[in-house]
Enzyme design. Structure first.
Site, PDB file in Angstrom:
ATOM      1  N   GLU A   1      -2.666  -1.626  -3.133  1.00  0.00           N
ATOM      2  CA  GLU A   1      -3.737  -0.827  -2.553  1.00  0.00           C
ATOM      3  C   GLU A   1      -3.382   0.654  -2.613  1.00  0.00           C
ATOM      4  O   GLU A   1      -2.204   1.012  -2.569  1.00  0.00           O
ATOM      5  CB  GLU A   1      -3.958  -1.207  -1.083  1.00  0.00           C
ATOM      6  CG  GLU A   1      -4.313  -2.651  -0.850  1.00  0.00           C
ATOM      7  CD  GLU A   1      -4.492  -2.967   0.621  1.00  0.00           C
ATOM      8  OE1 GLU A   1      -5.124  -3.994   0.922  1.00  0.00           O
ATOM      9  OE2 GLU A   1      -4.000  -2.204   1.475  1.00  0.00           O
TER      10      GLU A   1
ATOM     11  N   HIS B   1      -7.729  -5.624   7.686  1.00  0.00           N
ATOM     12  CA  HIS B   1      -7.468  -4.614   8.701  1.00  0.00           C
ATOM     13  C   HIS B   1      -7.728  -5.190  10.093  1.00  0.00           C
ATOM     14  O   HIS B   1      -8.852  -5.438  10.476  1.00  0.00           O
ATOM     15  CB  HIS B   1      -8.288  -3.338   8.518  1.00  0.00           C
ATOM     16  CG  HIS B   1      -7.605  -2.135   9.126  1.00  0.00           C
ATOM     17  ND1 HIS B   1      -6.781  -1.296   8.407  1.00  0.00           N
ATOM     18  CD2 HIS B   1      -7.578  -1.663  10.389  1.00  0.00           C
ATOM     19  CE1 HIS B   1      -6.300  -0.345   9.192  1.00  0.00           C
ATOM     20  NE2 HIS B   1      -6.766  -0.562  10.412  1.00  0.00           N
TER      21      HIS B   1
ATOM     22  N   HIS C   1       0.859  -1.183   0.000  1.00  0.00           N
ATOM     23  CA  HIS C   1       0.000   0.000   0.000  1.00  0.00           C
ATOM     24  C   HIS C   1       0.897   1.236   0.000  1.00  0.00           C
ATOM     25  O   HIS C   1       1.145   1.839   1.045  1.00  0.00           O
ATOM     26  CB  HIS C   1      -0.910  -0.005   1.235  1.00  0.00           C
ATOM     27  CG  HIS C   1      -1.951   1.061   1.232  1.00  0.00           C
ATOM     28  ND1 HIS C   1      -3.178   0.911   1.844  1.00  0.00           N
ATOM     29  CD2 HIS C   1      -1.971   2.310   0.693  1.00  0.00           C
ATOM     30  CE1 HIS C   1      -3.889   2.014   1.700  1.00  0.00           C
ATOM     31  NE2 HIS C   1      -3.172   2.873   1.003  1.00  0.00           N
TER      32      HIS C   1
END
Length: 237
Positions: A70, A190, A43
């Protein structure tokens, strides 16, 4: 079987803290795949405080499982993804100052924007996923953008589950049922961890992939530290 994609941002954070190249992000990506990981997630953020844009390019040739990138689809991010062409791009509405992802897309408000971005990525053969909160209307909104998958934002579940609240899974299970009905693939991520992953998996029908980074790396420090200490002691004897 649900695939495990290992988010290696924390490895880059550790590397960057000393200004060198240890641990090596590319080598770590190779190793987790050898150890059985079925994907690698990164990410990159605009300030490159952990994964750098160059890392994304360097990883392209070594990720032979699923490569998931991401990020917020600003132009720089989109240009990079279109050049690399990973297996999947996961759209996350991060602001520049966000420490870590803390909310999903409003797929209703941003429908036209998301649809345009998704069409661009899909036209280039890249699977798309949208990071969403566990709300049925957001799942329904996501389906209208043309995305292939949604990634359920699981922080709320993880927090409540750690307090003993197993009912925290219910909104996620309902969203998964709706997503399955609408033909959307389901990812999740997450704060998923060894503590909660089995329960989450057992209650989410059609869960295709989980992306886990912070917990997995933290758990690895504990589960692997005994072996490393003993290796040092052996060499010092």
């Amino acid at each position: 079987m649900t695939k495990l994609s290992v988010n290696i941002n924390k490895i880059a954070t550790l590397r960057n803290s000393r200004g060198g190249d240890m641990p090596n992000v590319v080598q770590f990506a190779k190793d987790v795949q050898v150890f059985g990981a079925e994907g690698v997630t990164i990410h990159p953020r605009p300030d490159e405080r952990h994964i750098r844009y160059q890392d994304a390019y360097d990883l392209k040739s070594v990720v032979h499982t699923e490569y998931n990138i991401e990020g917020n689809p600003i132009q720089k991010f989109m240009d990079m993804v279109l050049e690399i062409k990973p297996t999947q791009v996961t759209l996350v509405p991060d602001s520049i100052t966000t420490l870590t992802s803390n909310a999903g897309w409003d797929t209703i408000k941003h429908k036209d924007f998301l649809a345009e971005v998704i069409q661009t990525f899909k036209h280039n053969g890249i699977r798309t996923s949208i990071f969403v909160d566990p709300e049925i209307r957001q799942i329904e909104g996501a389906a209208k953008t043309g995305t292939d998958r949604v990634e359920l934002y699981t922080e709320a579940f993880a927090h409540q589950y750690s307090l003993g609240d197993t009912k925290a899974i219910l909104p996620y299970a309902k969203c998964a049922e709706v997503a399955n009905t609408l033909g959307l693939g389901i990812n999740a991520g997450h704060d998923l961890s060894l503590e909660n992953i089995a329960f989450f998996k057992a209650n989410i029908p059609g869960l295709l992939e989980v992306s886990i980074g912070h917990a997995l790396i933290s758990e690895s420090l504990y589960l692997g530290v005994e072996h490393v200490i003993n290796s040092y002691l052996e060499k010092l004897r």
